[in-house]
Design an enzyme around this catalytic site. Structure first.
Site, PDB file in Angstrom:
ATOM      1  N   GLU A  80     -89.678  25.066  59.334  1.00 55.92           N
ATOM      2  CA  GLU A  80     -89.519  25.603  58.016  1.00 55.92           C
ATOM      3  C   GLU A  80     -89.113  24.722  56.809  1.00 55.92           C
ATOM      4  O   GLU A  80     -88.558  25.060  55.794  1.00 55.92           O
ATOM      5  CB  GLU A  80     -88.396  26.741  58.040  1.00 55.92           C
ATOM      6  CG  GLU A  80     -88.114  27.692  59.185  1.00 55.92           C
ATOM      7  CD  GLU A  80     -89.402  28.709  59.357  1.00 55.92           C
ATOM      8  OE1 GLU A  80     -90.303  28.709  58.313  1.00 55.92           O
ATOM      9  OE2 GLU A  80     -89.543  29.309  60.339  1.00 55.92           O
ATOM     10  N   LEU A  81     -89.566  23.428  57.059  1.00 58.93           N
ATOM     11  CA  LEU A  81     -89.507  22.397  56.084  1.00 58.93           C
ATOM     12  C   LEU A  81     -87.918  22.110  55.766  1.00 58.93           C
ATOM     13  O   LEU A  81     -87.647  21.759  54.698  1.00 58.93           O
ATOM     14  CB  LEU A  81     -90.379  22.804  54.917  1.00 58.93           C
ATOM     15  CG  LEU A  81     -91.901  22.734  55.089  1.00 58.93           C
ATOM     16  CD1 LEU A  81     -92.348  22.659  53.497  1.00 58.93           C
ATOM     17  CD2 LEU A  81     -92.367  21.595  55.741  1.00 58.93           C
TER      18      LEU A  81
END
Lengths: 431, 443
Positions: free
Chosen positions: B146-147
């Protein structure tokens, strides 16, 4: 004696204890040579009508040209105003039901004035319409059938009972399994209350399932005490297979709540008591079986209490799932805030499960071998649960004597008392 | 010359089946095999296969000027190998062209970076090994699930030998700065940071086919004109998309494949652009500034924080319980327990428990098997309860040891925030002091 009986549900299609109680009562009445014609809004075809007639109201053909019926329809149309009423279902559950039934409903609304009306047989949208249509069908049945007495179970069927009485002139007995005060606390739905009261007033006798409920009927509905009779419920000869010890897969002891997760049933007290027990002994699992408008709040509360891997939710259970649940349980808790009777502790005891029940329940009037606590007293409740879990003497004794006690609560005996009420109602209406 | 950094993430979780209380203790089959197979097959046919074909044809057409990077999670690799092996072959074909960089991540697309440092490292290594085995390429660039990024995560990633990391160009971190430059970590300056341009990326992911949007339809001409309008000194545009955007989220009929087919041509015609991969860009450019991130950022929703996965009671309970058992899982030393441990960590499970329905319902409902976050929680906790029983039954760790382990697990998660302030507080204090000074001078 031939009895025309109005119910709202019948096993195996039940949403509450009403269907089960009706089934048991009918079985008992048959033993006393009472013939029963049982009317339900919708029969599914897999019910088990042994020795009595089960009539599906959806199958009754009506002729609306007869002015009597039209008159009745007129008298009842006011009920349609509040078609959003939800008697047993909470708001969320209600929406779910409605969604699930959308297709069914569409068909129904088309057939309102058709010759046959298809009842959904559930508590849901357009409930008031269904109640009044049910009454309409009832009057049709009453004019075509021979019987000596009318017996109506809970408010949903009271209008039907009244209609049948008007058509036939036979005495009416209404059976109060729950009142609006049990379901909604002090915030009663006026429309439901009015129907309940009307039913009780027009009846020749009122049967309540406990003294607890009898008192409510007298105090809150202003019904004359001399026509209100308490007949405690019983529990059927075990249809349940003995599953003890077979189905359990977890090592820990299991403490169970089984019922609708609504205000009336006091699920929040169970959760708080569970957390107290858990803090003392983490090797216990808790199960909340059932659904209702408070379910999501309970889930959030459990997450906040950090009990997620020890407190489980099963959703609504039916038939064998309930048996399995009892077979897996070591303690059954019924913390109801207001319970007219409460048949589920009897079922638990039948499966050798010791029970903790609230004093605010009808069933506490008939049980000796059960721990009784006030619903709000979570310390006492936790203490009772802990005691049964840890002191083997206690649990063994409850299991043994409890089962014996429950086996003596026979529908046959309850039915005998009901027949006595029938006799009084018939003689009273004649005089 | 401006770099276009086109990255795709490929991920599908192992969705759980309806797992009830009655199953606890004897039934250890947790996954909805039918549903998972059905979904992976569907996405392969609608998206992965045609998208692979498209990328391969673009590489053949433009040679070394067209490059992409792919971030493929462990669960999707396993599921593709089982149900759609031709997709893996397609990725291998792409790998052979030398124009594709494979990006490292946590093996099971997990949130381990927030739960346990040890597990995070273990998963990064495992993913690294798996990618090199299958595609013959050792990842140089890292992107967290999810960065998600903080200074501490950057530190660990740099210690593991990665030179470059991709994260979100979150506004509250960047302030007045533009995401279209190369940055570096303020804690470990050798770790280069590429920041996702979320506006342009989301234009494609979420808005490409939205006819109510004033900019619809996006043609390659329009898209390139937006790029051309950027200040001329901006050096890199990081487009980070789900691979499923091609053909699944945006159907073939929306023209998404045509858009990407013509994008390089229009770019080359209308301006000085070249496609490149993260590690090459990090080598070619100089970082313009250090970036300090104390509180986790992600690529989700408007908030760009963790609230899609963690923060409500349900998520915190599930997440807390999961990482409490880490050391017992490690002690068990059994393959099937390791496998389930990894799969239960996948971020999607926590995403399903999100209660932010009304703000981001559409996005959150994507392939969500549950009608409500409550159902997601109940089901997950039932599975987790059974999993905990299995671990206990291995007998490797006595039941009574769970308490000290619990404390230990919490300690391992806490040092992450504890270390943060020690190292980064100076830089962040400087940063906050600097910006007001500049503005006061200007005014």
């Amino acid at each position: 004696m031939q009895v025309l009986m109005f119910g709202w549900e019948f096993p195996p299609h039940i949403t509450g204890g009403l269907g089960t109680a009706c089934y048991g009562l009918i079985k008992g009445l048959i033993r006393h040579d009472v013939k029963v014609i049982f009317i339900v809004p919708k029969a599914y075809g897999d019910e088990n009508p042994e020795g009595f007639r089960l009539v599906n109201a959806s199958d009754v053909v009506m002729n609306f040209r007869e002015t009597d019926y039209q008159q009745f329809w007129k008298n009842l149309t006011y009920l349609e105003i509040a078609s959003n009423l939800i008697p047993y279902a909470g708001q969320e559950e209600f929406e779910e039901l409605v969604e699930r039934n959308t297709l069914e409903k569409l068909e129904e609304s088309k057939s309102i004035f058709a010759d046959r009306y298809e009842f959904s047989g559930k508590y849901g949208k357009d409930l008031m319409k269904e109640v009044s249509r049910y009454a309409l069908v009832a009057s049709s049945i009453a004019s075509q059938t021979r019987f000596d007495l009318i017996h109506a179970h809970d408010w949903l069927t009271y209008p039907a009972g009244i209609a049948a009485k008007k058509i036939s002139g036979k005495p009416l007995v209404v059976h109060v399994h729950a009142t609006e005060f049990d379901r909604s606390g002090e915030h009663v739905n006026q429309l439901v209350y009015d129907i309940e009261r009307q039913g009780m007033e027009q009846s020749d006798a009122v049967i309540t399932v406990s003294n607890f409920t009898r008192q409510i009927v007298i105090d809150r509905y202003g019904i004359a005490p001399e026509k209100v009779y308490t007949v405690h419920n019983a529990v059927g000869p075990s249809l349940r297979p003995d599953l003890q010890g077979v189905m359990k897969h977890v090592k820990e002891k299991v403490v169970t709540f089984l019922g609708r997760v609504t205000y009336q049933k006091g699920p929040d007290y169970f959760v708080e008591a569970a957390s107290k027990v858990y803090r003392k002994d983490p090797h216990v699992r808790f199960v909340m079986a059932g659904s209702g408008d408070l379910l999501n709040r309970m889930v959030r509360r459990i997450a906040r209490l950090r009990m997620g891997t020890r407190f489980h939710f099963t959703g609504f259970l039916t038939g064998t799932e309930v048996d399995t649940m009892f077979a897996m349980s070591d303690v059954y808790v019924m913390p109801s805030v207001s319970e007219p009777f409460g048949i589920s502790p009897l079922e638990a005891m039948h499966s050798n499960v010791p029970v903790v029940i609230s004093k605010q329940s009808g069933v506490s009037e008939v049980l000796k071998h059960a721990l009784k606590v006030d619903f709000w007293d979570i310390d006492a409740m936790a203490d009772a649960i802990y005691g049964i879990l840890h002191y083997e003497g206690l649990s063994k004794m409850f299991a043994r004597f409890g089962k014996e006690e429950v086996e003596n609560l026979k529908w046959e005996n309850a039915a005998f008392n009901v027949v006595e009420v029938y006799k009084k109602a018939i003689s009273g209406s004649l005089s | 010359m401006r770099f276009i950094n086109l990255c795709f993430q490929i991920h599908q979780p192992y969705r759980l089946r309806t797992y009830r209380f009655f199953n606890i203790g004897h039934d250890h089959q947790y996954y909805d095999d039918y549903q998972n197979r059905h979904i992976i097959r569907r996405i392969a046919d609608l998206s992965y296969i045609p998208a692979n074909r498209l990328l391969l044809s673009l590489i053949r057409e433009y040679g070394k000027t067209f490059k992409v990077s792919l971030s493929i999670s462990g669960p999707v690799i396993e599921q593709l190998q089982q149900h759609a092996p031709e997709v893996i072959n397609g990725f291998q074909e792409l790998a052979a062209t030398g124009c594709v960089e494979f990006i490292g991540e946590t093996y099971s697309h997990s949130l381990a970076s927030l739960g346990s440092r040890e597990e995070f490292i273990r998963q990064v290594r495992k993913h690294h090994d798996r990618i090199s085995d299958i595609f013959g390429q050792k990842p140089q660039t890292f992107r967290n699930t999810e960065l998600i990024y903080t200074d501490q995560i950057g530190q660990i990633v740099a210690d593991l030998g990665y030179s470059t990391m991709i994260t979100e160009g979150a506004k509250h971190i960047l302030g007045w700065k533009s995401p279209n430059f190369l940055y570096c970590s303020s804690v470990v300056p050798k770790l280069k940071l590429l920041l996702r341009n979320f506006r342009l990326s989301d234009d494609i992911i979420f808005r490409f086919s939205n006819q109510a949007w004033s900019e619809w339809p996006i043609t390659t001409e329009k898209f390139v004109s937006w790029l051309n309008q950027m200040p001329s000194n901006e050096e890199v545009v990081n487009l980070f998309l789900n691979y499923e955007t091609l053909g699944e989220q945006q159907r073939k009929e929306t023209g998404i494949f045509d858009f990407f087919h013509y994008l390089p041509r229009t770019l080359f015609k209308r301006g000085k652009y070249t496609f490149s991969t993260p590690s090459a860009i990090a080598k070619a450019l100089q970082p313009v500034a250090p970036i300090s991130v104390q509180y986790p950022i992600s690529w989700a929703d408007e908030e760009k924080d963790l609230t899609a996965w963690l923060g409500n009671e349900l998520q915190d309970e599930a997440f807390g319980k999961l990482y409490e058992i880490e050391s017992t899982v490690m002690a068990s030393d059994q393959d099937d327990i390791f496998r389930d441990w990894e799969r239960l960590q996948t971020s999607d499970h926590f995403y399903y428990m999100c209660t932010k329905w009304f703000s981001a319902g559409e996005v959150h409902k994507y392939f969500n098997p549950y009608a409500s976050p409550y159902e997601a929680f109940i089901n997950y906790m039932n599975v987790l309860s059974d999993f905990m029983i299995r671990i206990q039954e291995t007998g490797k760790v006595p039941v009574k040891e769970t308490k000290p382990i619990r404390k230990a697990a919490r300690k391992t998660t806490k040092p992450v925030p504890k270390k943060k302030p020690a190292t980064s507080s100076k830089t962040s204090v400087n940063a906050t002091k600097k910006t007001p000074r500049k503005t006061t001078k200007k005014s």
